[in-house]
Design a protein around this motif. Sequence first.
Motif, mmCIF file in Angstrom:
data_model
loop_
_atom_site.group_PDB
_atom_site.id
_atom_site.type_symbol
_atom_site.label_atom_id
_atom_site.label_comp_id
_atom_site.label_asym_id
_atom_site.label_seq_id
_atom_site.Cartn_x
_atom_site.Cartn_y
_atom_site.Cartn_z
ATOM 1 N N GLU B 25 0.748 -1.199 0.022
ATOM 2 C CA GLU B 25 0.048 0.202 0.071
ATOM 3 C C GLU B 25 1.008 1.355 -0.109
ATOM 4 O O GLU B 25 0.490 2.288 -0.624
ATOM 5 C CB GLU B 25 -1.005 0.205 1.225
ATOM 6 C CG GLU B 25 -2.087 -0.968 0.986
ATOM 7 C CD GLU B 25 -3.203 -0.503 0.042
ATOM 8 O OE1 GLU B 25 -3.407 0.525 -0.029
ATOM 9 O OE2 GLU B 25 -3.379 -1.487 -0.743
ATOM 10 N N ILE B 26 2.051 1.159 0.618
ATOM 11 C CA ILE B 26 2.775 2.586 0.667
ATOM 12 C C ILE B 26 3.477 2.646 -0.423
ATOM 13 O O ILE B 26 3.318 3.837 -1.114
ATOM 14 C CB ILE B 26 3.890 2.095 1.618
ATOM 15 C CG1 ILE B 26 3.655 2.301 3.376
ATOM 16 C CG2 ILE B 26 5.307 3.274 1.649
ATOM 17 C CD1 ILE B 26 4.689 1.618 4.227
ATOM 18 N N LEU B 27 3.786 1.679 -1.333
ATOM 19 C CA LEU B 27 4.580 1.723 -2.648
ATOM 20 C C LEU B 27 3.321 2.242 -3.564
ATOM 21 O O LEU B 27 3.519 3.163 -4.441
ATOM 22 C CB LEU B 27 5.184 0.569 -3.174
ATOM 23 C CG LEU B 27 6.315 0.746 -4.045
ATOM 24 C CD1 LEU B 27 7.563 1.969 -3.539
ATOM 25 C CD2 LEU B 27 6.971 -0.531 -4.494
ATOM 26 N N GLY B 28 2.192 1.707 -3.440
ATOM 27 C CA GLY B 28 1.233 1.805 -4.547
ATOM 28 C C GLY B 28 0.745 3.177 -4.261
ATOM 29 O O GLY B 28 0.604 3.957 -5.251
ATOM 30 N N THR B 29 0.277 3.585 -2.924
ATOM 31 C CA THR B 29 -0.214 5.084 -2.889
ATOM 32 C C THR B 29 1.059 6.101 -3.192
ATOM 33 O O THR B 29 0.764 7.032 -3.904
ATOM 34 C CB THR B 29 -0.495 5.418 -1.510
ATOM 35 O OG1 THR B 29 -1.217 4.141 -0.977
ATOM 36 C CG2 THR B 29 -1.451 6.523 -1.622
ATOM 37 N N PHE B 30 2.330 5.600 -3.256
ATOM 38 C CA PHE B 30 3.347 6.554 -3.506
ATOM 39 C C PHE B 30 3.387 6.814 -5.045
ATOM 40 O O PHE B 30 3.450 7.804 -5.527
ATOM 41 C CB PHE B 30 4.592 5.826 -3.197
ATOM 42 C CG PHE B 30 5.932 6.542 -3.800
ATOM 43 C CD1 PHE B 30 6.520 7.730 -2.960
ATOM 44 C CD2 PHE B 30 6.554 5.879 -4.795
ATOM 45 C CE1 PHE B 30 7.583 8.379 -3.390
ATOM 46 C CE2 PHE B 30 7.819 6.665 -5.367
ATOM 47 C CZ PHE B 30 8.350 7.702 -4.687
ATOM 48 N N VAL B 31 3.141 5.655 -5.746
ATOM 49 C CA VAL B 31 3.107 6.016 -7.242
ATOM 50 C C VAL B 31 1.677 6.644 -7.873
ATOM 51 O O VAL B 31 1.938 7.538 -8.788
ATOM 52 C CB VAL B 31 3.113 4.472 -7.767
ATOM 53 C CG1 VAL B 31 2.874 4.598 -9.364
ATOM 54 C CG2 VAL B 31 4.500 3.912 -7.735
ATOM 55 N N LEU B 32 0.796 6.486 -7.113
ATOM 56 C CA LEU B 32 -0.337 7.194 -7.354
ATOM 57 C C LEU B 32 -0.069 8.694 -7.180
ATOM 58 O O LEU B 32 -0.277 9.474 -8.192
ATOM 59 C CB LEU B 32 -1.564 6.680 -6.643
ATOM 60 C CG LEU B 32 -2.884 7.553 -6.619
ATOM 61 C CD1 LEU B 32 -3.387 7.817 -7.789
ATOM 62 C CD2 LEU B 32 -3.920 7.030 -5.474
ATOM 63 N N LEU B 33 0.173 9.268 -5.861
ATOM 64 C CA LEU B 33 0.510 10.600 -5.710
ATOM 65 C C LEU B 33 1.671 11.002 -6.676
ATOM 66 O O LEU B 33 1.714 12.210 -6.946
ATOM 67 C CB LEU B 33 0.609 10.721 -4.380
ATOM 68 C CG LEU B 33 -0.544 11.036 -3.487
ATOM 69 C CD1 LEU B 33 -1.123 12.463 -3.675
ATOM 70 C CD2 LEU B 33 -1.645 9.927 -3.847
ATOM 71 N N LEU B 34 2.840 10.093 -6.932
ATOM 72 C CA LEU B 34 3.871 10.680 -7.623
ATOM 73 C C LEU B 34 3.513 11.142 -9.094
ATOM 74 O O LEU B 34 3.823 12.311 -9.457
ATOM 75 C CB LEU B 34 4.846 9.726 -7.752
ATOM 76 C CG LEU B 34 6.198 9.878 -8.605
ATOM 77 C CD1 LEU B 34 6.947 10.749 -7.669
ATOM 78 C CD2 LEU B 34 7.048 8.451 -8.719
ATOM 79 N N PHE B 35 2.585 10.126 -9.812
ATOM 80 C CA PHE B 35 1.908 10.858 -11.032
ATOM 81 C C PHE B 35 1.229 11.976 -11.030
ATOM 82 O O PHE B 35 1.266 12.786 -11.566
ATOM 83 C CB PHE B 35 1.206 9.481 -11.394
ATOM 84 C CG PHE B 35 2.163 8.614 -12.499
ATOM 85 C CD1 PHE B 35 2.425 9.045 -13.621
ATOM 86 C CD2 PHE B 35 2.326 7.489 -11.871
ATOM 87 C CE1 PHE B 35 3.108 8.012 -14.274
ATOM 88 C CE2 PHE B 35 3.052 6.296 -12.705
ATOM 89 C CZ PHE B 35 3.490 6.821 -13.889
ATOM 90 N N GLY B 36 0.131 11.910 -9.809
ATOM 91 C CA GLY B 36 -0.768 12.958 -9.779
ATOM 92 C C GLY B 36 -0.106 14.405 -9.415
ATOM 93 O O GLY B 36 -0.452 15.449 -9.921
ATOM 94 N N CYS B 37 0.642 14.390 -8.330
ATOM 95 C CA CYS B 37 1.029 15.615 -7.963
ATOM 96 C C CYS B 37 2.177 16.207 -8.760
ATOM 97 O O CYS B 37 2.267 17.532 -8.811
ATOM 98 C CB CYS B 37 1.903 15.517 -6.546
ATOM 99 S SG CYS B 37 0.393 15.182 -5.097
ATOM 100 N N SER B 38 3.181 15.425 -9.397
ATOM 101 C CA SER B 38 4.148 15.807 -10.369
ATOM 102 C C SER B 38 3.167 16.631 -11.572
ATOM 103 O O SER B 38 3.447 17.688 -11.994
ATOM 104 C CB SER B 38 4.643 14.595 -11.158
ATOM 105 O OG SER B 38 5.593 13.974 -10.269
ATOM 106 N N ALA B 39 2.150 15.842 -12.123
ATOM 107 C CA ALA B 39 1.398 16.315 -13.104
ATOM 108 C C ALA B 39 1.000 18.000 -12.721
ATOM 109 O O ALA B 39 0.743 18.935 -13.437
ATOM 110 C CB ALA B 39 0.226 15.713 -13.533
ATOM 111 N N ALA B 40 0.380 17.796 -11.635
ATOM 112 C CA ALA B 40 -0.267 19.318 -10.801
ATOM 113 C C ALA B 40 0.796 19.990 -10.881
ATOM 114 O O ALA B 40 0.809 21.325 -11.413
ATOM 115 C CB ALA B 40 -0.776 18.909 -9.505
ATOM 116 N N ALA B 41 2.119 19.629 -10.489
ATOM 117 C CA ALA B 41 3.226 20.735 -10.541
ATOM 118 C C ALA B 41 3.678 21.276 -11.698
ATOM 119 O O ALA B 41 3.927 22.374 -11.973
ATOM 120 C CB ALA B 41 4.534 20.321 -9.786
ATOM 121 N N GLN B 42 3.866 20.533 -12.858
ATOM 122 C CA GLN B 42 4.333 20.625 -14.061
ATOM 123 C C GLN B 42 3.186 21.463 -14.813
ATOM 124 O O GLN B 42 3.666 22.708 -15.158
ATOM 125 C CB GLN B 42 4.114 19.264 -14.854
ATOM 126 C CG GLN B 42 4.274 19.626 -16.380
ATOM 127 C CD GLN B 42 4.803 18.095 -17.021
ATOM 128 O OE1 GLN B 42 5.337 17.530 -16.729
ATOM 129 N NE2 GLN B 42 4.373 18.136 -18.352
#
Lengths: 290, 290, 290, 290
Positions: B25-42
Amino acid sequence: MVNRIKKLMMRRKIHNTLVRRCLGEILGTFVLLLFGCSAAAQVKTSNEMKGQFLSVNLSFAVGVMSAMYLCMGVSGAHLNPAVSLSFCVLGDLPWRFLLPYSLSQVFGAYLASAVVYTMYYDAIMMYSGGILTVYGPNETASIFATYPAPGMSVQTNIFDQVVGSATLLLCILPLSDKKNRPAPDALLPPIVAAVVLGIAMAMSSNCGGAINPARDLGPRLFTLTAGWGTEVFTCYDYFFLVPLVAPLFGALLGCFFYQVFIHWHLPDPEPETVESQPQDPAIQLKVVAL
Amino acid sequence: MVNRIKKLMMRRKIHNTLVRRCLGEILGTFVLLLFGCSAAAQVKTSNEMKGQFLSVNLSFAVGVMSAMYLCMGVSGAHLNPAVSLSFCVLGDLPWRFLLPYSLSQVFGAYLASAVVYTMYYDAIMMYSGGILTVYGPNETASIFATYPAPGMSVQTNIFDQVVGSATLLLCILPLSDKKNRPAPDALLPPIVAAVVLGIAMAMSSNCGGAINPARDLGPRLFTLTAGWGTEVFTCYDYFFLVPLVAPLFGALLGCFFYQVFIHWHLPDPEPETVESQPQDPAIQLKVVAL
Amino acid sequence: MVNRIKKLMMRRKIHNTLVRRCLGEILGTFVLLLFGCSAAAQVKTSNEMKGQFLSVNLSFAVGVMSAMYLCMGVSGAHLNPAVSLSFCVLGDLPWRFLLPYSLSQVFGAYLASAVVYTMYYDAIMMYSGGILTVYGPNETASIFATYPAPGMSVQTNIFDQVVGSATLLLCILPLSDKKNRPAPDALLPPIVAAVVLGIAMAMSSNCGGAINPARDLGPRLFTLTAGWGTEVFTCYDYFFLVPLVAPLFGALLGCFFYQVFIHWHLPDPEPETVESQPQDPAIQLKVVAL
Amino acid sequence: MVNRIKKLMMRRKIHNTLVRRCLGEILGTFVLLLFGCSAAAQVKTSNEMKGQFLSVNLSFAVGVMSAMYLCMGVSGAHLNPAVSLSFCVLGDLPWRFLLPYSLSQVFGAYLASAVVYTMYYDAIMMYSGGILTVYGPNETASIFATYPAPGMSVQTNIFDQVVGSATLLLCILPLSDKKNRPAPDALLPPIVAAVVLGIAMAMSSNCGGAINPARDLGPRLFTLTAGWGTEVFTCYDYFFLVPLVAPLFGALLGCFFYQVFIHWHLPDPEPETVESQPQDPAIQLKVVAL
């Protein structure tokens, strides 16, 4: 306690097929419109800052997909009186189910509009300055029902809805025709969603691309009761009749074209499957296993 | 040397189910937010030159898909405390797993925010002029956690989160319900991703569409520690409570609707599969092979 | 009455293979162009308010998918004389079918243009001010056929069409090559649609990305008959010859590249499938069942 | 005559595995870059009139999908030296194949750039006014290779490329891991394409999101030879080293994370498949058939 509720409810299991199916259509059309109208509200009230025309189209497509997975096993997921009528004509739905199905679809669409209105109440009020109108730059009625673009003649609108609905049926009938090359049964929802996306991107310019009497009438009834006034029905010379009636003819036309130009001339599936299309490993296997 | 490390680590294979699942769950939620927040930042730091609102929605969807493939075989890929709670209520997850799952999800989201912050440090500093704020035209807090649009009432925000989370559960429960018409098991991740995309395009206008307490709390905690100050929690009248609590109720409501209106009335799958739905060649085969 | 019509028509079942196939190609190409040209009309006449360049690309892709499901079981769904020619050369289509297929495709495209013109008649008249022209800011000819961007040399246009068509064939041939790793047969339509989407997003800037003589000639003939005048053929130094001829060479080039660099060197499928690629459960099963 | 050529070529069938595989990687990387760079050229030279940032991302994704179907059966479709290196470390590719694979990938990317340059020669000349530069508003070098956004520090660029490549590997390794819940083998290409789309939408803002030494070096070498001058290598303090080296470390990091946090702790697939996950009909069948 949850278990106790569960048991209590279990006893109320609905064995009547028609009631169960109507529940399915209500919930399915509810989900379809929930996605579609919410996206329309989001894009309009944010002045296209939080989405564009394409997002609305995509959101309707996601709504179709989700609604189909939700109620395909219950009611067949018609979600559209024009589709139900077509399946009656094709012999896949008993005629006595047509009216209950259609009313369920309109009711589901009405309920979804109510939820969307509540959810976007603040935003709609801010965008419209509190005046709910059908015309003008601050109109918000088009979040719910469809309205024609300015200058469209009534013939154009009718033709548009007939062509759109015919395209819908022409494109979804082969997807489950065992005599043709059908799509995988478990992936029908996303593929039908893509067809609906295509129609929304290509044929929604003239008069909103309803191609579904329930999708239009349910939300229109809601706007009548919620304060947009009778103009939602009378505006543009009683335009509401077009998305209500034209899709029925269009859908039948689409069925007719598919039947006459494709389906009737297809050879029966059994011999051909074994002989000439053993591409699918699972089908190959059938031969092997026999 | 690689092999030596491999052997060394192999001995450390975790046999404890809970620890293994939490790692998932840690790694999964990490990947979910990595994509989502990176795109928001971009999108934000490039002033919409390198993406738009739709890209952020699509990126969250890709995050859901990737995270599900990553940890579905380990932990079931809940990625969301509201989903874990629902599965506890439905009896698919032991209650004692609920807290560890939820904390893991928050932790994964926190870690992802830290990586996104590091990756976009230069861009965030340039965009914000070095002042990390929650309000104003140069705010950057919304890259990480969700914040309401100006003028939204607290009831609207709560209703929005309840409806969004209920929609999520209502749409994903049928996908694996063997009594309904489930999606292919190996294609659940892209289909759930499409549902999340739809919710993001349709229901993220009012208050950001978190529908996930971990997706919101993890990044919010990160912004607190990274220099945005306590305003991230106090702003908009302690708004952070809405995406923290409302999704839990929404998710349960979604489960309730699916159970009561669809699931309980479905006939048991075995007889029906053989009789009336032999469309799938692999299922047909079963009959043949028997 | 419907049944009586049905029986009447059933007797007219077409047993002649060629006629049946041509009907399939006509209807398939009709659907392809119906989606594509409608989207082009919607985007142009709404001044990009109801869609963007990307919507047109996506709509063509949906058209390809729908057309393929519609007539793949009838005619193989070539939808493109360049594809038919390639399959003749590869031995998958008898040469005597080439001309009937090509004419059917052009005819289907012509019919679709007529429907699109009728559907968007009001909008086209409003946008163009009633003057149907090929040049200038209010030109509407590009809704139907393709035209080069200003300043493109004829060599560039030819090269563009050759590369585009070669890419198409290079990308779709492996999808059904049993010696390679083919896509699932029932999902060929959406995958081919994605390839066409890619070509439309990447190679339609110079001269419209026809990569299909029928997609271009059918609508061009329609615009000639509908009032755009002979300029649709004479403009840009008889540009119409480029999308008519270059795709034929490009497609053959793509086949040649795939055959020479990939196909001929692949080992025969049977032994390799059993030995080294037992990943697909259905294939594993084959081994087990044997 | 075609048959004679065919026979002639057939005799030249390449039985050497390495040569065949390298041909596959050359053609695969060629197709990947052909889609990606063409779309970049289309969007840039049309001033975003014929596509947007999202189209370029989508086009790279289509390129990944097409390239994978093209050469997955030949070479495994790495298309990226960082992926090849990872598979060497994981034991799936012999180390002696690493250099030939990498050179093939760079060569394929170089060839694709040459084709894109020829295809968009007119448009590039018009856009740039004939001056091929790396800096300034009319720069065209970024159509081919990646360049950092202004103001990015070298650490940011390195971190960006490490994280992007690690994400890539972390997300694609589970897709074919039989101990986890793998994606369908025949649908790996579109799913990997979605992952690449996500990375392009979320992590390409700082320095272009190469995450692939071949995707960057091949086109950069081409621009050197085509007239952009040595600046393509020297600009931004020899930035070209970042996408050349950082992805290698990133990819290994991604493998390490997947192995350590997920793969090593997964139970062996056989017993679990039979016992607890009989959802897939094809797998159920296995049990039945046995």
